[in-house]
Design an enzyme around this catalytic site. Structure first.
Site, mmCIF file in Angstrom:
data_model
loop_
_atom_site.group_PDB
_atom_site.id
_atom_site.type_symbol
_atom_site.label_atom_id
_atom_site.label_comp_id
_atom_site.label_asym_id
_atom_site.label_seq_id
_atom_site.Cartn_x
_atom_site.Cartn_y
_atom_site.Cartn_z
ATOM 1 N N CYS A 5 2.327 4.215 1.447
ATOM 2 C CA CYS A 5 1.598 3.310 0.547
ATOM 3 C C CYS A 5 0.571 2.405 1.216
ATOM 4 O O CYS A 5 -0.532 2.277 0.690
ATOM 5 C CB CYS A 5 2.521 2.512 -0.358
ATOM 6 S SG CYS A 5 4.228 2.511 0.046
ATOM 7 N N ARG A 9 11.666 8.238 9.435
ATOM 8 C CA ARG A 9 12.548 7.087 9.306
ATOM 9 C C ARG A 9 13.746 7.295 10.199
ATOM 10 O O ARG A 9 14.254 8.402 10.311
ATOM 11 C CB ARG A 9 13.020 6.942 7.848
ATOM 12 C CG ARG A 9 11.884 6.614 6.922
ATOM 13 C CD ARG A 9 12.330 6.463 5.495
ATOM 14 N NE ARG A 9 11.171 6.253 4.639
ATOM 15 C CZ ARG A 9 11.228 6.161 3.320
ATOM 16 N NH1 ARG A 9 12.390 6.249 2.706
ATOM 17 N NH2 ARG A 9 10.135 5.966 2.627
ATOM 18 N N HIS A 51 -0.140 7.184 -5.699
ATOM 19 C CA HIS A 51 -0.306 5.804 -6.145
ATOM 20 C C HIS A 51 -1.380 5.751 -7.204
ATOM 21 O O HIS A 51 -2.426 6.360 -7.056
ATOM 22 C CB HIS A 51 -0.642 4.905 -4.956
ATOM 23 C CG HIS A 51 0.451 4.877 -3.946
ATOM 24 N ND1 HIS A 51 0.493 5.736 -2.872
ATOM 25 C CD2 HIS A 51 1.595 4.147 -3.891
ATOM 26 C CE1 HIS A 51 1.595 5.520 -2.187
ATOM 27 N NE2 HIS A 51 2.290 4.569 -2.775
ATOM 28 N N ASP A 89 3.860 11.831 -2.419
ATOM 29 C CA ASP A 89 3.646 10.440 -2.758
ATOM 30 C C ASP A 89 2.339 10.296 -3.531
ATOM 31 O O ASP A 89 1.362 10.950 -3.211
ATOM 32 C CB ASP A 89 3.519 9.681 -1.431
ATOM 33 C CG ASP A 89 4.023 8.264 -1.536
ATOM 34 O OD1 ASP A 89 4.362 7.843 -2.651
ATOM 35 O OD2 ASP A 89 4.070 7.595 -0.493
ATOM 36 N N HIS A 103 3.766 3.344 -7.774
ATOM 37 C CA HIS A 103 4.169 4.360 -6.797
ATOM 38 C C HIS A 103 4.903 5.426 -7.576
ATOM 39 O O HIS A 103 5.679 5.095 -8.457
ATOM 40 C CB HIS A 103 5.224 3.841 -5.809
ATOM 41 C CG HIS A 103 4.857 2.615 -5.060
ATOM 42 N ND1 HIS A 103 4.467 2.667 -3.759
ATOM 43 C CD2 HIS A 103 4.864 1.309 -5.416
ATOM 44 C CE1 HIS A 103 4.257 1.425 -3.325
ATOM 45 N NE2 HIS A 103 4.483 0.601 -4.317
ATOM 46 N N GLN A 120 6.867 13.238 1.799
ATOM 47 C CA GLN A 120 6.919 12.699 0.442
ATOM 48 C C GLN A 120 5.765 13.255 -0.370
ATOM 49 O O GLN A 120 4.653 13.349 0.138
ATOM 50 C CB GLN A 120 6.766 11.181 0.480
ATOM 51 C CG GLN A 120 7.943 10.447 1.055
ATOM 52 C CD GLN A 120 7.728 8.940 0.981
ATOM 53 O OE1 GLN A 120 6.668 8.432 1.325
ATOM 54 N NE2 GLN A 120 8.734 8.221 0.533
ATOM 55 N N LYS A 127 11.276 0.016 -12.547
ATOM 56 C CA LYS A 127 11.096 1.418 -12.173
ATOM 57 C C LYS A 127 11.839 2.364 -13.106
ATOM 58 O O LYS A 127 12.748 1.960 -13.838
ATOM 59 C CB LYS A 127 11.578 1.638 -10.740
ATOM 60 C CG LYS A 127 13.060 1.373 -10.557
ATOM 61 C CD LYS A 127 13.522 1.763 -9.159
ATOM 62 C CE LYS A 127 15.016 1.502 -9.002
ATOM 63 N NZ LYS A 127 15.550 1.924 -7.724
#
Length: 609
Positions: free
Chosen positions: A299, A328, A350, A348, A476, A346, A430
């Site tokens: 992000c 991670r 946005h 991912d 997100h 991910q 969320k």
RNA sequence: GCCCUUGUAGCUCAGCGGUAGAGCACUCCCUUGGUAAGGGAGAGGUCACGAGUUCAAUUCUCGUCAAGGGCUCCA
């Protein structure tokens, strides 16, 4: 002539309907009593065999029960057998279970008499009336019940002790490590054997097993734990998934980004991740006296991209997606195949938008989510909407607006959902979505989160119609979540029997004799030219063996090529999902396979020839 | 990170204080075979890694790493 071919139907490949229903504990009051009582029986048996074992708690779970003990020595497999025997003895004695109400003082006296420190601690947290259950005349346990009336109501042939594991007292890793014995119990032996069958079924579907068997991926000791190596066959599948994902995103109005894998650590200070998740990050590295951090999230990069120029309200909504690989630090002992790794990708994205665009944008995301997940035959979802927690940032008006936007989108989509009051992140509400696999397991993959924090921290703005600077809303979202994990889930869902479009090898050509090799090669190059993944089995074995190998490797379509086929310009097709498709003209096979790939279909559709 | 279990050939596993075995897979030979295993031969192992005990360790002990089942954690 009918041939005897074990045929895997499409239905079977995605769901194996069980004849024996296995209710969850919470769905059956009787089962709840049985399992709860069973844990007491187990505790009694353990204390008969191990007088030094101290009891703690022994609840039912949705699939069975467990009991935690503090015992000087760990329990072994052999101990489990002895404990099981002891339990059967207790069951056969038909001992009564009786509820007794006592005062706190009396409970305390009784517990002290038995020297059960954990029980004493439990008692402190209880309110009167204190209840305990006696099991026979000598054994009792603090318990609220409910229980069966006597152990004769437990079926000695319908329970099993399954495993021993470590567990912490009160789930706190700083406290005493206890020995937990897991078991399960049912009303009938048939249910127990069905339960065992399902465990076997889950084992058969294990993506780690399938990943090795089908040579899809590996994790190498020399490289480190939790780091995935995609072998050619797995990589090809991943590429197909990614291609589909990109196509769907472009169609959904997204643009794609590529961002770096490392960046100045200040970025993570600004984003706040460093404060919260330092322990879960790979350590920083110093280059040119500047500290860099391997990215645990995408992000901040997308945020910086947004901030790279002045934005107008006319540009919004901006939808940016990236297959971003992040790293991670996962603690040793928590890694699990592809499901829990240290390096993963991910999907991912946005979305930066205006407050009034929230509902529309969320709805679009829900649509895209459905499009993508249903392509992998995930059609049943469990949806949670999480609202504002106590500790959170942002003012009420924004939270209300955002929560309303999420709710509205879910209603417009017509999806049922549960509300998890106060379950949201500190930075926004969320929606989490779980998918159900072929054997009824739920997996959380997709998540859609509103974020009032990052735009604030990075000072994101857009120029509004009146010329003022305003803060955009940031969403997100991830659909697969982690590509690696999704690959694992998908593999287990299909049990390795991948649909035609996704199979790394779609058609295997099986030459009956060497004489037809030339014809097989012609077919193979035709298929390759059309983008159909095929291989000739050149092992030179007899047909039976070629078929067997092809089936074991779960190749969707096996094409037998003999003198007859070569002469007629055909292929004899044998499909894993559809069975014997008979002799089919080569151009028709080409056409059907091309069409199946384009439609991302599970099998071939052969029109009348 | 914690508890328990495990680590022997590519895979599945046997073995044992005297330095290694099976099945499948692989290579070669014979077989040219029509819908789930044709026959034969061969190659393949620092017995996870490091240290200790011992005349001798793959085997026993300790440590490390990794895997499995849990606990804890999971932006």
């Amino acid at each position: 002539m009918l041939r005897k071919i074990p045929i895997l139907t499409a239905k079977e490949s995605v769901s194996s309907a069980a004849a024996v229903a296995l209710p969850k504990t919470s769905e059956s009051p009787q089962l709840l009593k049985i399992r709860h009582s069973m844990s007491h029986v187990m505790a009694m048996a353990v204390q008969q065999l191990f007088p030094n074992a101290r009891v703690t708690i022994g609840p039912w779970t949705e699939t069975g029960f467990y009991y935690d003990f503090d015992n000087p020595d760990p329990f072994t497999e052999a101990d489990l057998k002895a404990i099981k025997k002891g339990m059967i003895k207790i069951i056969n004695q038909k001992l009564p279970l009786q509820r007794v109400e006592v005062s706190r003082a009396e409970a305390e006296t009784r517990i002290k008499a038995q020297n059960e420190p954990y029980k004493l601690e439990i008692l402190e947290g209880l309110q009167e009336p204190i209840t305990l259950y006696t099991l026979g005349e000598k054994w009792w346990d603090l318990c609220a019940g409910p229980h069966v009336e006597h152990t004769g109501q437990l079926n000695a042939k319908a329970f099993e002790l399954e495993s021993v594991a470590g567990a912490y007292w009160r789930g706190d890793e700083n406290r005493q490590q206890l020995q937990r014995i897991y078991g399960t119990a049912f009303e009938t032996p048939e249910q127990l054997s069905e339960h065992k069958r399902r465990i076997e079924e889950a084992k058969r579907r294990d993506h780690r097993r399938i990943g090795t068997d089908l040579d899809l991926f590996s994790i190498e000791d020399e490289a480190g734990a939790g780091l995935v190596f995609w072998h050619p066959r797995g990589a090809r599948m991943r590429l197909l998934i990614e291609d589909f994902w990109r196509e769907a995103h472009f169609a959904g109005g997204y643009e794609l980004l590529y961002t770096p894998h490392v960046a100045d650590i200040d970025l993570w200070k600004t984003s706040g991740h460093l404060d919260f998740y330092r322990e879960s990050m790979f350590g920083p590295m110093t280059v040119d006296e500047r500290e860099y951090q391997l990215k645990p999230m995408n992000c901040p990069f997308h945020v910086l991209t947004y901030a790279s120029t002045l934005r107008s309200y006319k540009e919004l909504p901006i939808r940016w997606a990236e297959l971003g690989t992040v790293y991670r630090y996962e603690r040793p002992g928590v890694m699990h195949g592809l499901m829990r790794v240290r390096g993963f990708t991910q999907d991912d994205a946005h979305v930066f938008c205006l407050p009034e665009q929230i509902s529309d944008e969320i709805l679009k995301i829900l649509d895209l989510t459905e499009t993508i997940l249903s392509t992998f035959d995930f059609r049943n979802y469990e949806i949670n909407l999480s609202t504002r927690p106590e500790k959170s940032i942002g003012d009420d008006a924004v939270w209300d607006l955002a929560t309303k936007g999420l709710t509205e989108a879910l209603q417009r989509k017509g999806w049922d959902y549960k509300i998890d009051e106060g379950g949201g992140a500190f930075y926004g509400p969320k929606i989490d979505l779980k998918i159900e696999d072929a054997i009824g397991r739920m997996w959380q993959c997709s998540t859609i989160q509103l974020d009032f924090n990052l735009p604030e921290r990075f000072g994101l703005e857009y120029v509004a119609a009146d010329g003022s600077r305003q803060r955009p809303i940031m969403i997100h979202r991830a659909i697969f979540g982690s590509l690696e994990r999704f690959f694992g889930i998908m593999t287990e869902n299909y049990a390795g029997d991948f649909p035609f479009w996704l199979a790394p090898e779609q058609i295997r050509l099986l030459p009956v004799t060497d004489e037809v090799m030339g014809y097989a090669e012609t077919i193979q190059s035709e298929l390759s030219a059309a983008g159909i993944r095929s291989r000739i089995d050149r092992s030179g074995e007899r047909l039976g063996k070629l078929i067997r190998s092809g089936e074991q490797q779960k190749i969707p379509v096996l094409a037998v090529i003999g003198a007859q086929e070569a002469e007629q310009g055909t292929l004899s097709l044998r499909s894993r999902r559809q069975g014997d498709l008979g002799s089919v003209g080569r151009s028709q096979v080409l056409q059907a396979a091309t069409a199946a790939n384009a439609a991302r279909a599970a099998g071939l559709e052969l029109g009348a020839s």
